[in-house]
Design an enzyme around this catalytic site. Structure first.
Site, PDB file in Angstrom:
ATOM      1  N   ASP A 137       5.867   2.242   2.237  1.00  0.00           N
ATOM      2  CA  ASP A 137       4.925   1.147   2.496  1.00  0.00           C
ATOM      3  C   ASP A 137       4.126   1.522   3.750  1.00  0.00           C
ATOM      4  OD1 ASP A 137       3.683  -1.206   3.263  1.00  0.00           O
ATOM      5  OD2 ASP A 137       5.375  -2.492   2.651  1.00  0.00           O
ATOM      6  N   HIS A 138       2.868   1.779   3.543  1.00  0.00           N
ATOM      7  CA  HIS A 138       2.067   2.292   4.657  1.00  0.00           C
ATOM      8  C   HIS A 138       1.806   1.225   5.731  1.00  0.00           C
ATOM      9  CE1 HIS A 138      -0.064   5.230   6.758  1.00  0.00           C
ATOM     10  NE2 HIS A 138      -0.958   5.625   5.868  1.00  0.00           N
ATOM     11  N   ARG A 139       2.107  -0.023   5.428  1.00  0.00           N
ATOM     12  CA  ARG A 139       1.981  -1.054   6.478  1.00  0.00           C
ATOM     13  C   ARG A 139       3.081  -0.886   7.518  1.00  0.00           C
ATOM     14  NH1 ARG A 139       2.475  -6.238   2.779  1.00  0.00           N
ATOM     15  NH2 ARG A 139       4.216  -4.935   2.120  1.00  0.00           N
TER      16      ARG A 139
ATOM     17  N   ILE B   5       5.205   2.165   7.644  1.00  0.00           N
ATOM     18  CA  ILE B   5       5.504   3.561   7.980  1.00  0.00           C
ATOM     19  C   ILE B   5       4.212   4.376   8.033  1.00  0.00           C
ATOM     20  CG2 ILE B   5       6.611   5.647   7.077  1.00  0.00           C
ATOM     21  CD1 ILE B   5       8.683   3.530   5.846  1.00  0.00           C
TER      22      ILE B   5
ATOM     23  N   PRO C 210       0.841  -1.195   0.000  1.00  0.00           N
ATOM     24  CA  PRO C 210       0.000   0.000   0.000  1.00  0.00           C
ATOM     25  C   PRO C 210       0.881   1.252   0.000  1.00  0.00           C
ATOM     26  CG  PRO C 210      -0.184  -1.182   2.091  1.00  0.00           C
ATOM     27  CD  PRO C 210       0.830  -1.913   1.281  1.00  0.00           C
TER      28      PRO C 210
END
Ligand code: CAO
Length: 581
Positions: free
Chosen positions: A553-555, A557, A377
């Protein structure tokens, strides 16, 4: 019940070897010929099959142990037998790496000590230019083997020792190396063909051009495959792993299970082996024995996707099982939200068209881009850095450095600044475990630099960038970019990046959204700097401003962390003295 101790078979050497995989566990039912352990010396690996069917009562070894002939491996309750205890030595089955030696009459580890007698074959003179037919090597007592990979295409340049195809028999797979450098003129076989010793594989135009009968070369080729020295074999094995994916794809063959390991790819959206594929050079390989490869094939698993847990990054059966389990529990995005099948369109209905086949680098890049795009993501954080003073400093230094042959580029400062930021924000220097349950925090800072080449994008890596000075970074970057453009990067040059930088500043643009280069979790995009009016509280001042685009990577950060990261970077670039703090 009959209890038998299964021991290490004759491995042809008194030196201890490593147990790199224990393929069974206590309580397992095994069939005769099932692999029970995999042993490995420096140069060869050996799968040890169970001599009898039964149930494993007790394991006597574990992965990482060292054993020698006669050492107990396990205790077996032998099926259908009664009474007493017995000792039995297993009989070693060759893995792909030992097959070449088996062909030469040696099916054990002793081969690593006796390569001298093979030198004559290796040293046989190659024909000086011409077209020759490359036949299959002597396959020993293997009557027939199936071609499971073709690693080259017509028109490809190949180097001596580069794997041209991979064959597989019941027990082993073998990479067949090219006996000498040249250009593949014609492929005479295809994936799925069954071949034997001497089957013509391809026509090779060797350096110098013209026609030759190729008989000397044929002989050499045959011998070569049979008696290849382990070191060369190992390299050929690496080459095969580096090459086979593209070839398998382009030939429409089975899903590649000798695929490269992209997990340490130091490049923007392209695995490290990619340029090597197009260059026909060795590259990172997947380390796995035939049994694991077979399992992967049977279950449709691409070994490139499997995280290895064995010694020396070897993929074990349980790693394949773990991925299958994970996929069952968490179907990949493609299953739920991936791109739907696209209809074929005949564009010629609307006007003249020309079909241009993508090169291997671009094909693999496309695959990796897609994988990163659908699995990560992405969010991109935009920021700007005031580099007015930095640019002035850079220019002033460059005058002096020119004499030393160093060009201090803006990118060198960016590498240094990012290295600092990564130490300050270690999550940006991590990888998310495939299970999604843990982060792997890395205590090293290796920065990949996207380099545009006529062949496509490659990402060489500046290792330990946090420990290097600007001059060293600039020098190294210049060398790596040069090597990239000359297609001379080695696999090591492109491995292990923890973060990437993609600079389009020399070209133009104001911002872009780079795709995170999995397994990294962030990438910095840099656009063209421009002089902008900046309000200093009293008046607008002309300031040189560098646009930054950080995709992450929003998972792993959070948005707030990303904003902190780019602010930190921006401040650092505005005043690099902060790096000293
Ligand atoms: N703003 C303004 N000018 C810039 C700049 C920036 N951010 N970055 C570089 N420049 C200038 C340089 O100063 C240089 O000018 P001079 O020759 O007058 O000194 C000129 O642009 C050319 O720079 P360069 O691109 O050769 O050098 P570099 O160190 O900036 O970059 C490299 C090296 C290897 C990164 C670059 O050549 C490259 O390949 N870039 C493309 C990367 C890419 O394709 N990324 C996309 C990935 S996403 O698909």
């Amino acid at each position: 019940m009959s209890k038998e101790t299964i021991r290490v078979p004759d491995i042809g050497s008194s030196d201890p070897v490593d147990v790199i995989e224990v393929s069974v566990k206590k309580g397992d039912s095994v069939e005769a010929e099932d692999t029970i352990v995999v042993l490995e010396s420096d140069k060869a690996s050996l799968e040890v099959p169970c001599p009898k069917a039964g149930t494993v009562l007790e394991l006597k070894v574990k992965a990482g142990d060292q054993v020698k002939e006669g050492d107990p491996l396990l205790e077996l309750d032998v099926a259908g037998e009664d009474g007493g205890e017995a000792d039995i030595a297993a009989e070693a089955a060759p893995t792909e790496e030992s097959v070449a030696d088996e062909q030469a009459g040696r099916s054990d580890f002793s081969r690593e000590n006796d390569s001298a007698d093979n030198d004559s074959a290796d040293a046989a003179p190659a024909p000086k230019g011409g077209t020759r037919t490359v036949p299959a090597p002597d396959l020993g007592d293997i009557d027939e083997a199936e071609i499971i990979e073709i690693n080259v295409a017509e028109g490809d340049s190949v180097e001596a020792e580069q794997t041209i195809l991979v064959i597989e028999s019941d027990k082993a797979s073998l990479e067949v190396p090219c006996p000498e450098a040249g250009t593949v003129k014609k492929l005479l076989v295809k994936v799925g063909d069954k071949i034997g010793t001497g089957t013509d594989l391809l026509e090779l135009e060797t350096a110098g051009g013209g026609q030759s009968d190729g008989s000397a070369g044929e002989e050499k080729s045959s011998d070569k495959g049979a008696s290849e020295k382990p070191a060369a074999k190992k390299e050929a094995s690496e080459k095969a792993a580096s090459k086979q994916d593209g070839a398998a794809k382009s030939s429409g063959s089975r899903k590649s299970d000798l695929d490269e390991k992209p997990s340490e790819a130091g490049r923007q959206n392209v695995p490290p082996e990619t340029p090597e594929r197009s260059q026909g050079k060795p590259s990172a390989s997947v380390h796995a024995g035939p049994a694991v490869r077979k399992l992967a094939r049977e279950t449709g698993i691409d070994l490139a996707d499997v995280a290895p847990s064995g010694p020396k990054e070897r993929i074990l059966k349980e790693d394949v099982h773990a991925l299958i389990k994970q996929r069952l529990e968490n179907p990949p995005v493609a299953a739920g939200g991936g791109a739907p099948d696209l209809p074929e369109i005949d564009f010629s209905e609307f006007g003249p068209v020309e079909r241009q086949e993508l090169n291997k680098l671009r094909k693999v890049a496309a695959r990796n881009l897609h994988r990163s795009w659908v699995t990560i993501p992405h969010v991109t954080q935009f920021d700007e850095a005031d580099i007015t003073e930095l640019e002035a400093f850079r220019k002033s230094q460059n005058k002096a450095l020119e004499k030393e042959g160093v060009k201090l580029t803006m990118l060198a400062f960016l590498v240094k600044a990012c290295a600092n930021a990564l130490r300050e924000f270690p999550r940006f220097n991590s990888s998310l475990e495939v299970s999604g349950e843990a982060l792997i925090m890395k205590d090293y800072v290796h920065i990949g630099i996207a380099v545009d080449t006529p062949n496509g994008l490659v990402v060489p890596v500046i290792r330990d960038a946090d420990k290097k000075g600007l001059k060293e970074i600039a020098l190294e970057m210049g060398e790596l970019a040069g090597k990239a453009r000359d297609r001379k990067l080695s696999p090591a040059d492109m491995k292990g990046a923890t973060f990437s930088i993609s600079s389009l500043g020399g070209i133009g643009g104001t911002a872009f959204t780079p795709i995170v280069n999995w397994p990294e979790v962030a990438i910095l995009g840099v656009s063209r700097s421009d002089t902008k009016p900046v309000w200093d509280g009293k008046a607008f001042q002309p300031r040189l401003t560098l646009p930054l685009s950080l995709s992450y990577d929003h998972r792993v950060i959070d948005g707030a962390d990303a904003a902190r990261f780019t602010s930190y970077l921006s401040q650092l670039l505005s005043d690099m003295r902060r790096a000293l703090l």
